[in-house]
Design a protein around this motif. Structure first.
Motif, PDB file in Angstrom:
ATOM      1  N   GLU A  22      47.969  30.146  61.890  1.00 40.23           N
ATOM      2  CA  GLU A  22      47.228  30.581  60.804  1.00 40.23           C
ATOM      3  C   GLU A  22      46.673  32.081  61.527  1.00 40.23           C
ATOM      4  O   GLU A  22      46.695  33.178  60.953  1.00 40.23           O
ATOM      5  CB  GLU A  22      46.082  29.757  60.188  1.00 40.23           C
ATOM      6  N   ALA A  79      49.599  34.534  61.666  1.00 41.14           N
ATOM      7  CA  ALA A  79      49.971  34.905  60.352  1.00 41.14           C
ATOM      8  C   ALA A  79      48.723  35.928  59.981  1.00 41.14           C
ATOM      9  O   ALA A  79      49.109  37.289  59.373  1.00 41.14           O
ATOM     10  CB  ALA A  79      49.812  33.926  59.419  1.00 41.14           C
ATOM     11  N   GLU A  80      47.604  35.968  60.195  1.00 40.78           N
ATOM     12  CA  GLU A  80      46.426  36.695  59.936  1.00 40.78           C
ATOM     13  C   GLU A  80      46.901  38.049  60.814  1.00 40.78           C
ATOM     14  O   GLU A  80      46.699  39.387  60.250  1.00 40.78           O
ATOM     15  CB  GLU A  80      45.038  36.164  60.096  1.00 40.78           C
ATOM     16  N   GLU A 101      58.768  34.968  57.158  1.00 43.84           N
ATOM     17  CA  GLU A 101      59.560  34.527  55.991  1.00 43.84           C
ATOM     18  C   GLU A 101      58.340  33.760  55.046  1.00 43.84           C
ATOM     19  O   GLU A 101      58.505  33.989  53.815  1.00 43.84           O
ATOM     20  CB  GLU A 101      60.703  33.789  56.563  1.00 43.84           C
ATOM     21  N   ARG A 102      57.519  32.867  55.783  1.00 48.11           N
ATOM     22  CA  ARG A 102      56.715  32.323  55.211  1.00 48.11           C
ATOM     23  C   ARG A 102      55.534  33.158  54.445  1.00 48.11           C
ATOM     24  O   ARG A 102      55.417  32.846  53.292  1.00 48.11           O
ATOM     25  CB  ARG A 102      55.789  31.270  55.960  1.00 48.11           C
ATOM     26  N   LEU A 103      55.226  34.232  55.072  1.00 48.93           N
ATOM     27  CA  LEU A 103      54.278  35.128  54.420  1.00 48.93           C
ATOM     28  C   LEU A 103      54.833  36.039  53.342  1.00 48.93           C
ATOM     29  O   LEU A 103      54.274  36.283  52.454  1.00 48.93           O
ATOM     30  CB  LEU A 103      53.782  36.303  55.555  1.00 48.93           C
ATOM     31  N   THR A 148      57.202  34.724  51.294  1.00 55.72           N
ATOM     32  CA  THR A 148      57.257  33.624  50.253  1.00 55.72           C
ATOM     33  C   THR A 148      55.652  33.346  49.608  1.00 55.72           C
ATOM     34  O   THR A 148      55.877  33.445  48.522  1.00 55.72           O
ATOM     35  CB  THR A 148      57.735  32.159  50.849  1.00 55.72           C
ATOM     36  N   GLU A 149      54.967  33.377  50.343  1.00 54.88           N
ATOM     37  CA  GLU A 149      53.332  33.474  49.909  1.00 54.88           C
ATOM     38  C   GLU A 149      52.905  34.729  49.284  1.00 54.88           C
ATOM     39  O   GLU A 149      51.927  34.680  48.751  1.00 54.88           O
ATOM     40  CB  GLU A 149      52.377  33.085  50.948  1.00 54.88           C
ATOM     41  N   GLY A 150      53.794  35.866  49.257  1.00 57.98           N
ATOM     42  CA  GLY A 150      53.224  37.233  48.911  1.00 57.98           C
ATOM     43  C   GLY A 150      52.412  37.847  49.618  1.00 57.98           C
ATOM     44  O   GLY A 150      51.886  38.666  49.018  1.00 57.98           O
ATOM     45  N   ARG A 151      52.019  37.412  50.795  1.00 59.42           N
ATOM     46  CA  ARG A 151      51.257  38.308  51.522  1.00 59.42           C
ATOM     47  C   ARG A 151      51.847  39.450  52.489  1.00 59.42           C
ATOM     48  O   ARG A 151      51.415  40.273  52.899  1.00 59.42           O
ATOM     49  CB  ARG A 151      50.466  37.336  52.943  1.00 59.42           C
ATOM     50  N   ARG A 168      55.751  42.034  51.908  1.00 56.37           N
ATOM     51  CA  ARG A 168      56.693  42.451  51.140  1.00 56.37           C
ATOM     52  C   ARG A 168      57.912  42.785  51.929  1.00 56.37           C
ATOM     53  O   ARG A 168      57.915  43.493  53.109  1.00 56.37           O
ATOM     54  CB  ARG A 168      56.256  43.357  50.226  1.00 56.37           C
ATOM     55  N   HIS A 224      52.795  45.651  53.684  1.00 56.15           N
ATOM     56  CA  HIS A 224      51.775  44.982  53.083  1.00 56.15           C
ATOM     57  C   HIS A 224      51.934  45.238  51.352  1.00 56.15           C
ATOM     58  O   HIS A 224      52.242  46.127  51.042  1.00 56.15           O
ATOM     59  CB  HIS A 224      50.401  45.415  53.320  1.00 56.15           C
TER      60      HIS A 224
END
Length: 391
Positions: free
Chosen positions: A206, A209-210, A241-243, A245-248, A250, A264
């Motif tokens: 996490e 990711a941030e 890829e997870r980000l 998928t989560e829309g965080r 593009r 972003h």
């Protein structure tokens, strides 16, 4: 997949790095420093002082002349900033301490530290205890600073310096001050605000990711390697890829790039960016040399460690940004004894209007000289812009 034109990618990169607005018309203060940090997120440190300490330059590039002492007072004395290995040795907002705890806990050991551990297994604990009891202090203040070892001039630390750096890397020590750029160490509890230390530690994934989302904001657009490099991370493909998928983030394609890029989702492509600036070799806009070449077809390498006869452009060369394009480069030195800014070489990029570039560069050099408390700009004869720059 959305395709971004090359010129749009350049504008995205410049705007994200704070080059899409006018410099402050009046006196620069802490509010402006905060805005730069809020925009770029991290400022790299470096000890080379042939022109100015490199952390001063990104603020000058974006704000114009300001009081360097005021910046140092804010970075090292306000409690708002933290020094750590974020992108190399760097300063970041102190509230981001939690995002680097995974690095403090899990990253591998450097060879110079391993040598100290093998030779003196109890020494590290003794050094930490001494700082806790006597700090803040620098290496020379240690009761037993130990001996230097190794033949690498960059890492020929004494055992005491290596021990202090080990605890700094592990997050137990922090920078309490930097007089004359010398790091003064103290235990983290006496440097970092209690509320920051008490902030819960996020899981490593996490935190990364941030950091990747922050990288995307600061870069405007970048490949997986670009985003990972901003805070020096590795193996982030699945996380990106997870980000997405989560829309965080593009996922897009930039014209001419072989790899996909990421933005972003709130990022807006500016219609025009017309900034002019001299850039530190360690400025966030150019510290990723591959990305610079991809964006501007500008091949740039720092030649500090290249033997003088083999240098192409010079020792400390700054790219010159004009109206959104990298149009030249200058080898600069501050001759403090003679109060002069020395232009030891000045080179324009192919196809550029050398007269227009030279005039704009001369103006920027004169502003830099005033900022560095120098009286004159002295131009040497190396490079195709030298004659244009000479008064």
């Amino acid at each position: 997949m959305t395709v971004i034109a090359a010129d749009q990618a350049r504008r995205l990169a410049l705007a994200a790095q704070g080059f899409n607005g006018a410099r402050p018309p009046g006196r620069v203060d802490v509010r402006h420093f905060r805005k730069v940090i809020d925009t770029i997120g991290v400022v790299q440190l470096d000890s080379v002082n042939v022109l100015a300490r490199t952390h001063y330059l990104p603020f000058f590039s974006r704000l114009g002349p300001y009081e360097r002492r005021r910046l140092d007072d804010w970075i090292w004395g306000s409690g708002e900033m933290l020094e750590y290995w974020a992108h190399m040795a760097s300063v970041v907002p102190v509230e981001n301490h939690r995002l680097f705890r995974w690095r403090m806990e899990n990253e591998g050991i450097w060879r110079v530290f391993q040598k100290v551990l093998e030779k003196k297994p109890d020494y590290l604990e003794l050094i930490l205890a001494e700082v806790r009891e006597r700090g803040p202090l620098q290496t020379s203040d240690l009761t037993d600073p130990g001996h230097k070892h190794g033949d690498d001039p960059m890492w020929n630390w004494s055992e005491g310096k290596a021990a202090l750096e080990w605890w700094f890397f592990k997050g137990e020590l922090a920078t309490a001050a930097r007089p004359n750029f010398v790091r003064i160490y103290d235990v983290k509890e006496r440097v970092i605000p209690r509320e920051v230390l008490d902030t819960p530690t996020p899981p490593e994934e996490e935190a990364k990711a941030e950091l990747l989302v922050m990288s995307a904001r600061a870069l405007g657009i970048g490949t997986a390697a670009d985003l990972a490099d901003y805070y020096r991370m590795r193996h982030v493909g699945k996380l990106l890829e997870r980000l997405v998928t989560e829309g965080r983030l593009r996922k897009v394609q930039v014209q001419g790039w072989r790899q996909p890029a990421y933005m972003h989702p709130e990022t807006v492509i500016p219609r025009r960016v017309s900034a002019t600036a001299l850039l530190s070799p360690f400025d966030n806009l150019v510290f990723n040399r591959d990305r610079v070449e991809r964006l501007w077809d500008f091949h740039y390498r720092i030649e500090i460690y290249t033997p003088a006869p083999k240098r192409v452009y010079g020792y400390y060369v700054l790219p010159f940004l004009l109206d959104g394009h990298l149009v030249g480069r200058v080898d600069l030195k501050a001759d403090r004894a003679n109060r002069a800014l020395l232009v030891r070489g000045a080179y324009g990029e192919p196809g550029m209007d050398r007269v227009a570039v030279g005039r704009a560069l001369r103006q920027e050099l004169e502003s830099m000289a005033v900022w560095l408390d120098l009286d004159d700009v002295v131009v040497g004869d190396r490079g195709d812009l030298a004659k244009v720059l000479s008064p």
